[in-house]
Design an enzyme around this catalytic site. Structure first.
Site: not given
Ligand code: COA
Length: 261
Positions: A67, A112, A115, A135
């Protein structure tokens, strides 16, 4: 919708190549990128001529490095929650789009990015790929489904290790634990994904969609629900024209000509 941060190309065989195209920021998933991916995944789901999709990253270094940390740094708790819910919904739409989707992991797949890869049907990685959920090093946890899909893919113990250590692993280790299906040289990655898809797409299209739905039903609802779904889907597959063609072609010792009906 016209795209600024992704490229969307469909070849003659109905395979969509979706490239996240923000190489200066290692293809980080900003809110705008997520919005464009949402539109792209809706197209993959809705357009009958699109039979499968490959996701990859632009540039030499990354699939997706996570992200967008600059956006994350400026968020309130409420905004972060909203961001997670939106990203989760977009990735869930990808996961349940009814088409076979392949992550071509051509470099860093972090946070992300990993993911996103895990929401695809399968993952193939270049030899230099590195995958991880870092993270916790930033004081947060995965918010796009990482805590849910990773243990389903690699088991609880290995998932815990990746989620709690936050260290990235190399492509060969990712293959060893079942996070990626195969590792290939970088220059051959997209060709490998296309060749793999062409083999899969030679099979009956409705059967492919039903098999994916049955796996999803069982992974998310438990064995009883999964088995019930499987029996119903088996019944549906048995009622298709493709079942008639597939079984007849076998008996007549020829290749089947499936029509997706
Ligand atoms: N969000 C926003 N920008 C990012 C980013 C992310 N997730 N990952 C990389 N970038 C940006 C960097 O800030 C840098 O921008 P700049 O040139 O304007 O300074 C650019 O992309 C190149 O990254 P850089 O760190 O210089 O490359 P590197 O080869 O030295 O390191 C990584 C590569 C992947 C190890 C490193 O970029 C990294 O750790 N990224 C963050 C990974 C992460 O924690 N992701 C989870 C987010 S929740």
């Amino acid at each position: 919708m016209s795209y600024s941060h992704i490229r969307f190309e469909v070849d003659g065989g109905g395979i969509a190549l979706i490239t996240i195209d923000r190489p200066a920021k290692l293809n980080a998933l900003s809110g705008e990128v997520i919005g464009e991916l949402d539109d792209a995944f809706a197209r993959v789901a809705a357009e009958e001529s699109i039979r499968a999709a490959i996701l990859t990253g632009a540039g030499e270094k990354a699939f997706v490095a996570g992200a967008d940390i600059a956006e994350l740094a400026a968020m309130t708790a409420y905004e972060a929650r909203r961001m997670a819910l939106r990203g989760q919904a977009v990735l869930r739409r990808l996961e349940t789009c009814g088409k076979v989707t392949v992550a071509a992991v051509n470099g860093f797949a972090l946070g992300g990015g990993m993911e996103l890869a895990m929401a695809c049907t399968v993952r193939f990685a270049s030899e230099d790929a590195r995958l991880g959920q870092p993270e916790v090093k930033l004081g947060i946890i995965p918010g796009y489904g990482g805590t849910q899909r990773l243990p389903r893919l690699v088991g609880r113990g290995r998932a815990m290790e990746m989620l709690l250590m936050g260290e990235a692993i190399g492509a060969m280790e990712a293959q060893r634990i079942g996070l990626v299906n195969a590792v290939v040289p970088r220059t051959e990655l997209i060709g490998f994904c296309r060749a793999w898809l062409e083999k899969v797409l030679a099979n009956a299209p409705l059967a492919l969609a039903l098999a994916m739905e049955a796996v999803d039903a069982g992974m998310n609802g438990g064995i009883e629900e999964g088995l019930r779904f499987e029996a119903s889907a088996f019944g549906v597959s048995a009622a298709t024209e493709d079942r008639v063609e597939g079984t007849r072609a076998f008996l007549e010792k020829r290749k089947p000509a499936f029509r997706g009906r």
